[in-house]
Design a protein around this motif. Structure first.
Motif, mmCIF file in Angstrom:
data_model
loop_
_atom_site.group_PDB
_atom_site.id
_atom_site.type_symbol
_atom_site.label_atom_id
_atom_site.label_comp_id
_atom_site.label_asym_id
_atom_site.label_seq_id
_atom_site.Cartn_x
_atom_site.Cartn_y
_atom_site.Cartn_z
ATOM 1 N N ILE A 22 -4.499 8.702 35.052
ATOM 2 C CA ILE A 22 -3.932 9.820 35.808
ATOM 3 C C ILE A 22 -2.416 9.755 35.672
ATOM 4 N N ILE A 23 -1.797 10.895 35.423
ATOM 5 C CA ILE A 23 -0.341 10.985 35.356
ATOM 6 C C ILE A 23 0.133 11.948 36.425
ATOM 7 N N ALA A 24 0.949 11.468 37.338
ATOM 8 C CA ALA A 24 1.528 12.312 38.385
ATOM 9 C C ALA A 24 2.897 12.765 37.906
ATOM 10 N N GLY A 25 2.993 14.020 37.459
ATOM 11 C CA GLY A 25 4.259 14.538 36.959
ATOM 12 C C GLY A 25 4.111 15.114 35.569
ATOM 13 N N GLY A 26 4.487 16.386 35.425
ATOM 14 C CA GLY A 26 4.333 17.067 34.153
ATOM 15 C C GLY A 26 5.644 17.404 33.491
ATOM 16 N N GLY A 27 6.604 16.482 33.534
ATOM 17 C CA GLY A 27 7.862 16.653 32.820
ATOM 18 C C GLY A 27 7.747 16.096 31.410
ATOM 19 N N LEU A 70 -2.732 4.564 37.090
ATOM 20 C CA LEU A 70 -1.992 5.726 37.590
ATOM 21 C C LEU A 70 -0.551 5.594 37.128
ATOM 22 N N VAL A 71 -0.011 6.648 36.530
ATOM 23 C CA VAL A 71 1.362 6.650 36.036
ATOM 24 C C VAL A 71 2.204 7.570 36.917
ATOM 25 N N ALA A 72 3.265 7.009 37.477
ATOM 26 C CA ALA A 72 4.199 7.792 38.293
ATOM 27 C C ALA A 72 5.280 8.352 37.384
ATOM 28 N N ALA A 73 5.191 9.658 37.104
ATOM 29 C CA ALA A 73 6.214 10.363 36.341
ATOM 30 C C ALA A 73 6.745 11.495 37.217
ATOM 31 N N ASP A 74 6.820 11.217 38.519
ATOM 32 C CA ASP A 74 7.100 12.253 39.515
ATOM 33 C C ASP A 74 8.559 12.300 39.962
ATOM 34 N N GLY A 75 9.481 11.863 39.093
ATOM 35 C CA GLY A 75 10.898 12.101 39.327
ATOM 36 C C GLY A 75 11.604 11.049 40.155
ATOM 37 N N GLY A 76 12.903 11.291 40.353
ATOM 38 C CA GLY A 76 13.761 10.323 41.025
ATOM 39 C C GLY A 76 13.391 10.057 42.470
ATOM 40 N N ARG A 77 12.722 10.995 43.116
ATOM 41 C CA ARG A 77 12.286 10.806 44.496
ATOM 42 C C ARG A 77 10.787 10.513 44.558
ATOM 43 N N SER A 78 10.317 9.733 43.626
ATOM 44 C CA SER A 78 8.892 9.452 43.467
ATOM 45 C C SER A 78 8.238 8.965 44.758
ATOM 46 N N LEU A 135 -0.287 0.566 38.637
ATOM 47 C CA LEU A 135 0.675 1.661 38.693
ATOM 48 C C LEU A 135 1.821 1.368 37.726
ATOM 49 N N ALA A 136 2.225 2.354 36.923
ATOM 50 C CA ALA A 136 3.370 2.223 36.028
ATOM 51 C C ALA A 136 4.331 3.370 36.271
ATOM 52 N N LEU A 137 5.630 3.072 36.252
ATOM 53 C CA LEU A 137 6.659 4.085 36.434
ATOM 54 C C LEU A 137 7.253 4.457 35.085
ATOM 55 N N VAL A 138 7.474 5.762 34.869
ATOM 56 C CA VAL A 138 8.147 6.217 33.651
ATOM 57 C C VAL A 138 9.179 7.278 34.026
ATOM 58 N N GLY A 139 10.169 7.459 33.144
ATOM 59 C CA GLY A 139 11.160 8.508 33.347
ATOM 60 C C GLY A 139 12.007 8.282 34.592
ATOM 61 N N ASP A 140 12.368 9.377 35.250
ATOM 62 C CA ASP A 140 13.261 9.293 36.405
ATOM 63 C C ASP A 140 12.656 8.521 37.568
ATOM 64 N N ALA A 141 11.352 8.379 37.614
ATOM 65 C CA ALA A 141 10.741 7.556 38.662
ATOM 66 C C ALA A 141 11.151 6.100 38.513
ATOM 67 N N ALA A 142 11.500 5.692 37.278
ATOM 68 C CA ALA A 142 11.889 4.305 37.005
ATOM 69 C C ALA A 142 13.393 4.121 36.927
#
Length: 404
Positions: free
Chosen positions: A8-13, A164-172, A287-294
């Motif tokens: 599952i990826i949370a965030g469609g950037g 689950l991948v958190a790709a939900d931005g800087g305010r994840s 859980l893994a963080l990518v992009g601005d979530a990280a």
């Protein structure tokens, strides 16, 4: 209601969609991926910004079958000029220039409008069978259950997967639920972003003017247009974007100059607060963080989006290798491999951009003398320039397969 998926990826950037497409390309239709983002839907993206896509990220999008959709509307960056001056200086001498290709026929970067690339990623993801949940859907929280993790949607539906991948931005929200702290600081600066039209052709040249308030970057777009990333103290940035057309044009012309003839702002204006923030850990239990979530870094080198793409490429490789061996894709050793791979690179780039911003965002005569001397030295050594270009393109260190 409970749905079962592999990931599952949370965030469609860029990072979230890039990861989804990469895994489908690598693992095929039997690997079930769900991307959840409230802005996904049937309407095209309305993101009016443009981004610098480094050569490594462009290779990634090419391997995904996405670059062909935007190539004709992308602008190669053929060379870049750096100046260091005060706002009222009548002449802005060039201290450093970069030009040439990373490989024959391959520019070190391209400028692409965000909406075009996002729409191409959505189209490719759908064609490959990625399940896209949008139109208000979001992952509000998650729960851990033995060897699985469950994403909880506000609709009441649960989606269970191994990772689950958190790709939900800087305010994840997912990062916050995991208790992962972000370390860093605010700069007291904001980046003004807009698009301008000009009378003369930019010829593919990017310019970065280091002014006392911060960098003023002119980045070429297709046609006689350029994207601006204009750094000011936060209060001054708010004042500038609040000006009427004539007032805004006067402030713009003072910084842009008339080397490209008459100009006018044609895109919406926006100001974004600038900060440096890096997550204490890029992973938690399944859980893994990518992009601005990280990570969030200063845009001085145009590396924010490219770091997120490198996250997606690296995590895709870690998951693909584990799945190919029949292993648990959310196991601690798989996630730790991803973290070792990406966190050091991110911290290094974050500290480099922070140092550049502190070095150039001031008007101290002694510091100006030292930095201009340093720029002059780099200009005289082609090997040093090639090193900086390779660093900026993301082609140093351990490069993910999809970026090779």
């Amino acid at each position: 209601m409970v749905k079962q998926a592999d990931l599952i990826i949370a965030g469609g950037g860029f990072a979230g969609l890039g990861l989804a497409v990469a895994l489908k390309v690598e693992l095929g239709g039997g690997f079930d991926i769900v991307v959840v983002d409230p802005v996904l839907g049937g309407t095209p993206s309305r993101d009016a910004r443009a981004s610098a896509i480094a050569a490594g990220a462009r290779r990634f999008f090419e391997r995904l079958g996405v670059w062909g959709e935007v190539a004709s509307e992308s602008q190669p960056i053929l060379d870049m000029v750096i100046t260091d001056s005060r706002l009222d200086d009548p002449i802005r001498p060039s201290f450093l220039s970069f030009g040439g290709d990373v490989e024959p026929g391959e520019p070190f970067g391209h400028m692409v409008e965000n909406r075009l690339l996002l729409d191409a990623l959505v189209k490719r993801a759908a064609a490959l069978g990625v399940e896209l949940r949008g139109q208000g859907a979001s992952v509000s929280r998650y729960r851990r259950e033995d060897e699985e993790i469950t994403a909880i949607l506000p609709s009441g539906e649960d989606i269970t997967a191994r990772l689950l991948v958190a790709a939900d931005g800087g305010r994840s929200r997912l990062r916050e639920q995991a208790g992962i702290a972000m370390h860093g600081w605010d700069y007291g600066q904001s980046g003004i972003v807009t698009t301008v039209e000009h009378e003369l052709d930019h010829e593919g040249r990017a310019e970065e003017h280091f002014l006392p308030a911060g960098p003023f970057a002119i980045l070429p777009l297709t046609g006689r247009r350029s994207s601006l990333v204009w750094t000011e103290k936060t209060a001054e940035a708010q004042r500038i974007i609040g000006l009427d057309e004539a007032g805004f044009h006067a402030e713009l012309e003072k910084r842009f100059g008339l080397k490209l003839g008459e100009l006018r702002a044609v895109g919406p204006r926006a100001a974004f607060p600038l900060a440096m923030r890096i997550a204490r850990s890029f992973v938690a239990d399944r859980l893994a963080l990518v992009g601005d979530a990280a990570h969030i870094i200063h845009p001085i080198a145009g590396q924010g989006l490219n770091l997120g793409i490198r996250d997606a490429a690296a995590l895709s490789e870690c998951v693909t290798d584990a799945a190919g061996l029949g292993l648990d894709i959310g196991a601690p050793d798989v996630l730790e491999r991803y973290q070792r791979w990406r966190r050091f690179d991110t911290v290094s780039m974050g500290m480099a951009t922070d140092g550049l911003n502190r070095l150039f965002s001031n008007d101290n005569d002694a510091i100006r003398l030292v930095r201009d001397f340093g720029l002059g030295l780099v200009e005289r050594f082609p090997a040093a320039k090639r090193f900086f270009i390779r660093e900026a393109t993301g082609l140093t260190g351990t490069v993910p397969r999809l970026m090779q």
